[in-house]
Motif scaffolding. Structure first.
Motif, PDB file in Angstrom:
ATOM      1  N   GLN A 109       0.831  -1.210   0.000  1.00 56.78           N
ATOM      2  CA  GLN A 109       0.000   0.000   0.000  1.00 56.78           C
ATOM      3  C   GLN A 109       0.867   1.262   0.000  1.00 56.78           C
ATOM      4  N   SER A 110       1.982   1.200   0.716  1.00 55.99           N
ATOM      5  CA  SER A 110       2.821   2.392   0.890  1.00 55.99           C
ATOM      6  C   SER A 110       3.421   2.890  -0.416  1.00 55.99           C
ATOM      7  N   GLN A 111       3.419   2.060  -1.438  1.00 56.26           N
ATOM      8  CA  GLN A 111       3.948   2.482  -2.727  1.00 56.26           C
ATOM      9  C   GLN A 111       3.047   3.532  -3.384  1.00 56.26           C
ATOM     10  N   ASN A 112       1.825   3.658  -2.871  1.00 56.76           N
ATOM     11  CA  ASN A 112       0.854   4.590  -3.446  1.00 56.76           C
ATOM     12  C   ASN A 112       0.643   5.845  -2.610  1.00 56.76           C
ATOM     13  N   VAL A 113       1.484   6.030  -1.587  1.00 54.33           N
ATOM     14  CA  VAL A 113       1.392   7.206  -0.731  1.00 54.33           C
ATOM     15  C   VAL A 113       2.793   7.732  -0.434  1.00 54.33           C
ATOM     16  N   VAL A 114       2.849   8.949   0.064  1.00 57.94           N
ATOM     17  CA  VAL A 114       4.096   9.538   0.547  1.00 57.94           C
ATOM     18  C   VAL A 114       4.050   9.428   2.066  1.00 57.94           C
ATOM     19  N   LEU A 115       5.018   8.746   2.646  1.00 57.53           N
ATOM     20  CA  LEU A 115       5.033   8.511   4.086  1.00 57.53           C
ATOM     21  C   LEU A 115       5.781   9.627   4.811  1.00 57.53           C
ATOM     22  N   LEU A 116       5.129  10.199   5.811  1.00 58.40           N
ATOM     23  CA  LEU A 116       5.732  11.254   6.620  1.00 58.40           C
ATOM     24  C   LEU A 116       5.582  10.883   8.088  1.00 58.40           C
ATOM     25  N   MET A 117       6.702  10.660   8.758  1.00 56.85           N
ATOM     26  CA  MET A 117       6.673  10.321  10.176  1.00 56.85           C
ATOM     27  C   MET A 117       6.901  11.574  11.011  1.00 56.85           C
ATOM     28  N   VAL A 118       5.998  11.782  11.962  1.00 61.06           N
ATOM     29  CA  VAL A 118       6.103  12.895  12.901  1.00 61.06           C
ATOM     30  C   VAL A 118       6.256  12.268  14.283  1.00 61.06           C
ATOM     31  N   ASP A 119       7.489  12.128  14.713  1.00 59.35           N
ATOM     32  CA  ASP A 119       7.800  11.465  15.972  1.00 59.35           C
ATOM     33  C   ASP A 119       7.934  12.500  17.082  1.00 59.35           C
ATOM     34  N   ILE A 120       7.293  12.220  18.211  1.00 60.11           N
ATOM     35  CA  ILE A 120       7.404  13.061  19.402  1.00 60.11           C
ATOM     36  C   ILE A 120       7.938  12.165  20.532  1.00 60.11           C
ATOM     37  N   PRO A 121       9.224  11.848  20.478  1.00 53.90           N
ATOM     38  CA  PRO A 121       9.788  10.954  21.498  1.00 53.90           C
ATOM     39  C   PRO A 121      10.062  11.697  22.804  1.00 53.90           C
ATOM     40  N   ARG A 122      10.244  10.955  23.856  1.00 48.60           N
ATOM     41  CA  ARG A 122      10.640  11.547  25.141  1.00 48.60           C
ATOM     42  C   ARG A 122      12.155  11.603  25.255  1.00 48.60           C
ATOM     43  N   ARG A 123      12.828  10.607  24.706  1.00 53.29           N
ATOM     44  CA  ARG A 123      14.294  10.605  24.737  1.00 53.29           C
ATOM     45  C   ARG A 123      14.806  11.611  23.718  1.00 53.29           C
ATOM     46  N   MET A 124      15.780  12.379  24.112  1.00 56.48           N
ATOM     47  CA  MET A 124      16.300  13.440  23.252  1.00 56.48           C
ATOM     48  C   MET A 124      17.377  12.967  22.275  1.00 56.48           C
ATOM     49  N   ASP A 125      17.760  11.702  22.335  1.00 60.71           N
ATOM     50  CA  ASP A 125      18.781  11.200  21.416  1.00 60.71           C
ATOM     51  C   ASP A 125      18.182  10.524  20.189  1.00 60.71           C
ATOM     52  N   ILE A 126      16.879  10.524  20.073  1.00 59.64           N
ATOM     53  CA  ILE A 126      16.218   9.846  18.956  1.00 59.64           C
ATOM     54  C   ILE A 126      16.144  10.743  17.724  1.00 59.64           C
ATOM     55  N   ILE A 127      15.765  11.993  17.924  1.00 61.15           N
ATOM     56  CA  ILE A 127      15.722  12.961  16.830  1.00 61.15           C
ATOM     57  C   ILE A 127      16.400  14.246  17.298  1.00 61.15           C
ATOM     58  N   SER A 128      16.720  15.090  16.349  1.00 59.95           N
ATOM     59  CA  SER A 128      17.384  16.348  16.684  1.00 59.95           C
ATOM     60  C   SER A 128      16.395  17.314  17.340  1.00 59.95           C
ATOM     61  N   GLU A 129      16.932  18.291  18.039  1.00 61.66           N
ATOM     62  CA  GLU A 129      16.112  19.322  18.665  1.00 61.66           C
ATOM     63  C   GLU A 129      15.328  20.095  17.600  1.00 61.66           C
ATOM     64  N   GLU A 130      15.977  20.336  16.469  1.00 58.23           N
ATOM     65  CA  GLU A 130      15.336  21.044  15.360  1.00 58.23           C
ATOM     66  C   GLU A 130      14.163  20.236  14.797  1.00 58.23           C
ATOM     67  N   GLN A 131      14.367  18.919  14.646  1.00 62.16           N
ATOM     68  CA  GLN A 131      13.300  18.048  14.142  1.00 62.16           C
ATOM     69  C   GLN A 131      12.145  17.994  15.132  1.00 62.16           C
ATOM     70  N   LEU A 132      12.451  17.914  16.426  1.00 61.01           N
ATOM     71  CA  LEU A 132      11.408  17.887  17.443  1.00 61.01           C
ATOM     72  C   LEU A 132      10.579  19.174  17.402  1.00 61.01           C
ATOM     73  N   LYS A 133      11.233  20.286  17.211  1.00 62.60           N
ATOM     74  CA  LYS A 133      10.530  21.570  17.119  1.00 62.60           C
ATOM     75  C   LYS A 133       9.583  21.573  15.905  1.00 62.60           C
ATOM     76  N   ALA A 134      10.069  21.102  14.761  1.00 64.23           N
ATOM     77  CA  ALA A 134       9.240  21.024  13.552  1.00 64.23           C
ATOM     78  C   ALA A 134       8.069  20.066  13.767  1.00 64.23           C
ATOM     79  N   ASN A 135       8.336  18.938  14.427  1.00 60.53           N
ATOM     80  CA  ASN A 135       7.282  17.952  14.679  1.00 60.53           C
ATOM     81  C   ASN A 135       6.217  18.498  15.627  1.00 60.53           C
TER      82      ASN A 135
END
Length: 151
Positions: free
Chosen positions: A72-98
């Protein structure tokens, strides 16, 4: 013989961990909109708390990791918006955008939450929550099929 066993072990490990890379998740909203426009595909925005949300973790296993969703995913554009609690998973900039996207598209803060969008960011539909007791992803498959068919 030891070399053969080692070789087979490496192949099995690679295939198990390589499955995670089958899905091409974007993390930048503007890029997702451009890819959506260029490829004439809807965006599937996935709000997750990857390190703390038990239903998100179960949905990943029961829905996103299946061969059916990979097709199914071949027919959509996948966008993950992660809001983790650990700060080492995504950057501070990415967390702000999310968090900005969370405030616009997921005001109730429900996790997991999937929102289908067109290339302009207009909401086409939503599918939220996941029952940890039932663990039945059928409504998610139906939702994605509907979005693909209607786009």
């Amino acid at each position: 013989m030891k070399k053969v066993v080692l070789f087979l072990s490496l192949i099995i490990a690679t295939s198990i961990f390589g499955q995670e890379n089958d899905l091409q998740w974007l993390t930048d909203f503007e890029t997702a909109k451009q890819v959506s426009k260029d490829n004439k595909k809807p965006i599937l925005m996935y709000f997750t708390g990857s390190d703390w949300c038990a239903p998100c973790i179960m949905l990943k296993e029961d829905f996103f990791s299946t061969e059916k969703f990979k097709k199914q995913s071949q027919n959509v554009v996948l966008l993950m918006v992660d809001i983790p609690r650990r700060m080492d998973i995504i950057s501070e900039e990415q967390l702000k955008a999310n968090k900005k996207l969370l405030g616009i598209y997921n005001k109730q803060g429900g996790f997991p939450n999937i929102i289908a969008l067109d290339h302009n960011g207009k909401v086409l539909g939503t599918q939220g929550s996941y029952s940890s007791s039932l663990r039945d992803p059928s409504r998610y498959f139906s939702f994605v099929t509907m979005i693909i068919d209607d786009y």
